[in-house]
Design a protein around this motif. Sequence first.
Motif, PDB file in Angstrom:
ATOM      1  N   UNK A 229       0.683  -1.232   0.051  1.00 49.74           N
ATOM      2  CA  UNK A 229       0.074   0.065   0.178  1.00 49.74           C
ATOM      3  C   UNK A 229       0.803   1.047  -0.013  1.00 49.74           C
ATOM      4  N   UNK A 230       1.932   1.399   0.707  1.00 46.53           N
ATOM      5  CA  UNK A 230       2.655   2.530   0.673  1.00 46.53           C
ATOM      6  C   UNK A 230       3.565   2.479  -0.476  1.00 46.53           C
ATOM      7  N   UNK A 231       3.626   1.513  -1.172  1.00 48.88           N
ATOM      8  CA  UNK A 231       4.424   1.572  -2.552  1.00 48.88           C
ATOM      9  C   UNK A 231       3.368   2.363  -3.622  1.00 48.88           C
ATOM     10  N   UNK A 232       2.170   1.775  -3.535  1.00 52.65           N
ATOM     11  CA  UNK A 232       1.019   2.184  -4.284  1.00 52.65           C
ATOM     12  C   UNK A 232       0.748   3.691  -4.118  1.00 52.65           C
ATOM     13  N   UNK A 233       0.793   4.085  -2.853  1.00 50.36           N
ATOM     14  CA  UNK A 233       0.668   5.335  -2.478  1.00 50.36           C
ATOM     15  C   UNK A 233       2.032   6.201  -3.083  1.00 50.36           C
ATOM     16  N   UNK A 234       2.986   5.673  -3.011  1.00 54.22           N
ATOM     17  CA  UNK A 234       4.267   6.470  -3.569  1.00 54.22           C
ATOM     18  C   UNK A 234       4.337   6.662  -4.999  1.00 54.22           C
ATOM     19  N   UNK A 235       3.642   5.602  -5.517  1.00 51.13           N
ATOM     20  CA  UNK A 235       3.810   5.347  -7.061  1.00 51.13           C
ATOM     21  C   UNK A 235       2.706   6.448  -7.526  1.00 51.13           C
ATOM     22  N   UNK A 236       1.593   6.785  -6.781  1.00 50.78           N
ATOM     23  CA  UNK A 236       0.492   7.772  -7.149  1.00 50.78           C
ATOM     24  C   UNK A 236       1.183   9.130  -7.032  1.00 50.78           C
ATOM     25  N   UNK A 237       1.853   9.366  -5.992  1.00 49.62           N
ATOM     26  CA  UNK A 237       2.451  10.478  -5.837  1.00 49.62           C
ATOM     27  C   UNK A 237       3.636  10.886  -6.847  1.00 49.62           C
ATOM     28  N   UNK A 238       4.432  10.018  -7.101  1.00 47.64           N
ATOM     29  CA  UNK A 238       5.477  10.011  -8.225  1.00 47.64           C
ATOM     30  C   UNK A 238       4.743  10.577  -9.673  1.00 47.64           C
ATOM     31  N   UNK A 239       3.580   9.934  -9.768  1.00 50.57           N
ATOM     32  CA  UNK A 239       2.761  10.109 -11.179  1.00 50.57           C
ATOM     33  C   UNK A 239       2.556  11.635 -11.181  1.00 50.57           C
ATOM     34  N   UNK A 248       8.874  10.625   1.370  1.00 39.65           N
ATOM     35  CA  UNK A 248       8.514  10.712   2.754  1.00 39.65           C
ATOM     36  C   UNK A 248       7.618   9.502   3.143  1.00 39.65           C
ATOM     37  N   UNK A 249       6.800   9.058   1.970  1.00 39.23           N
ATOM     38  CA  UNK A 249       5.909   7.950   2.328  1.00 39.23           C
ATOM     39  C   UNK A 249       6.578   6.662   2.608  1.00 39.23           C
ATOM     40  N   UNK A 250       7.812   6.541   1.627  1.00 35.00           N
ATOM     41  CA  UNK A 250       8.456   5.318   1.526  1.00 35.00           C
ATOM     42  C   UNK A 250       9.180   5.257   2.784  1.00 35.00           C
ATOM     43  N   UNK A 267       9.182  -4.437  -1.369  1.00 33.29           N
ATOM     44  CA  UNK A 267       8.694  -3.700  -2.498  1.00 33.29           C
ATOM     45  C   UNK A 267       9.144  -2.050  -2.232  1.00 33.29           C
ATOM     46  N   UNK A 268       9.231  -1.607  -0.919  1.00 31.39           N
ATOM     47  CA  UNK A 268       9.704  -0.328  -0.690  1.00 31.39           C
ATOM     48  C   UNK A 268      10.983  -0.257  -1.056  1.00 31.39           C
ATOM     49  N   UNK A 269      11.928  -1.102  -0.389  1.00 32.87           N
ATOM     50  CA  UNK A 269      13.430  -1.130  -0.957  1.00 32.87           C
ATOM     51  C   UNK A 269      13.515  -1.171  -2.293  1.00 32.87           C
ATOM     52  N   UNK A 270      12.556  -1.857  -3.052  1.00 38.49           N
ATOM     53  CA  UNK A 270      13.029  -1.971  -4.630  1.00 38.49           C
ATOM     54  C   UNK A 270      12.567  -0.405  -5.228  1.00 38.49           C
ATOM     55  N   UNK A 271      11.430   0.189  -4.315  1.00 39.18           N
ATOM     56  CA  UNK A 271      11.087   1.362  -5.283  1.00 39.18           C
ATOM     57  C   UNK A 271      11.950   2.535  -4.839  1.00 39.18           C
TER      58      UNK A 271
END
Length: 572
Positions: A229-239, A248-250, A267-271
């Motif tokens: 979920x954190x990764x999904x949130x971060x990807x949304x912010x990056x978009x 900050x989220x990651x 997943x977080x460490x990979x992103x």
Amino acid sequence: MAKYCVKCGKALPDGVEICPECNAAAAQEREAALFTHMTPDAEVWKTPEPVKQKPKRSAKAMNGLWITIAGLLLVAAAVILILLGQPASRVARALRSGDFDRAKEIYWSTPRLYESEERSAKIDNAILAAAQNICDQYANHELDADTAASRLAQLGTFGDASAKMLSETYAEFLDYIGSQSHKDEGDRRFADGDYLAAREAYLLVLPSDADYDAAQAKAAECLTAYGDAVVKQAESLMAADDYPGALAALKAGNDTLSADYGTFSEAIDALLPQCYDRYAAYLLSEAKNLGALEDYEAAVAKLRGALEDFPAERAELTEALAQYEESARKKRLETAGERADAAYAAGEFAEAFQILEDYLALPDEDSEGAKARIAALEERFAKDNCGEAEKTFDGQRENLESAIDVLNWGYDIRPLEAIETYRDHLAEYLPLNLAEAEFDSKEGIIFRNTGDFVALNGKTYSDGWIWGEDGAEITFLPDGAYDLLECKFVTRRDDKESAEGQFEIWCDGEKVFTSEKLVHPQADGQSVSVDVSGCKELKLVFLCDYSVSTAENGYCYHGVCNCALTKNMDDA
């Protein structure tokens, strides 16, 4: 819930206080009795001991054994038939079959069952077994909470002893209810995406709950789901190009997993490294766009603020920052120069210099560029100021003072050497008023007169020397700076009818001029213009036909008025 008679156990209609069957007072609800009388030290049922196996016997012995067993079975059957006909056995069977209403009907219709001091252990065991079965059915989701509670309440209507005996069972049921509540809460939280809260709820599910293993698996899944979920949130912010928010989220996600749960998210460490790379590319692109618009200040601000977000130095960002900082400095200098030029064009010369001086005083600015701008503006101002003075002078001696005033004004604004040099040059051509000049020596009666001198013809002269003694002389030291001596020789008397006087001019010990004799009553004085080029010592000598001007000779005076040394204007 339904009420039951405390004596006969029959169900009572709502609102009835007297049992219609046995006329006993309906003092309490059987369900209430369950809650009120349960105690933690109530007797619980026990699991029967396993039957031990006996060793095999010989065939002959076995035949005898079978005969014995057959006899025993016949006896047991007879006993069972007898027991089955007994009320306690019938109650126990009804309880085991789950027909609690039938069990209560038999129980409360048989006074010896509820009036005896010690109730049959068979009934108690059956009640406890039925209660445990209800708890198991609820734990296995075969009964809902309301139905299970209602059935447990029915078991508590077999007298006060039943409710007390069921206290531990009911406590276990409450634990099951709490366990199921935690499981349901975990499912809701998980469905809502609140994975950490869901995990806490799952961990509260009891080991005795049928869902315990599933809840434990779900609790472990929650941490993975949280990281996803954190990764999904971060990807949304990056978009949305919100890379600081994504980082900050990651970081917050990893911190939470590490500090609170002693784990991490793959997943977080990979992103994270991908986020840093995309962030750097985004910053360079944005800075380039701002640079194309010459908004270098914004480019610098974007890069400088973002560099703090990176865990290590990014060479490409550092180099770009230095480039845009230099461009920003040049732009600021250019802007300051444009403002100074505008002020200069508007005649605000002091303001123009102040703008550049203020820029020069700023830290980390292009000081060399600012100094060059100031020097160029000074050169321009000196040229313009001297040009204006030259135009005012126009080669005319009478314009010298006005031209020098122009230069003084410019020098007050900016004390430049070029202005001072030209001003001093023009000042060399100003006449030197001998009435105000310092003299080297003086002999005889001579008075300085910086006021008016009224001549015999009534004309008024000013700025000169008054002579009243024969042979009087005064010496000046022009040091060769002047080329011409110009003055007016005039005379004045009180009552003597005639008086003669004349002047001599000496340069460096040599007489270069002798004036006419000034004889009273001469109407006009004598204008004198004598070349004194290169003269270092200038002497004026007065000769007259009286020794000293007194009352006896009518106070006869002669004067040298409007006397000045001037420089030749040929090379002005």
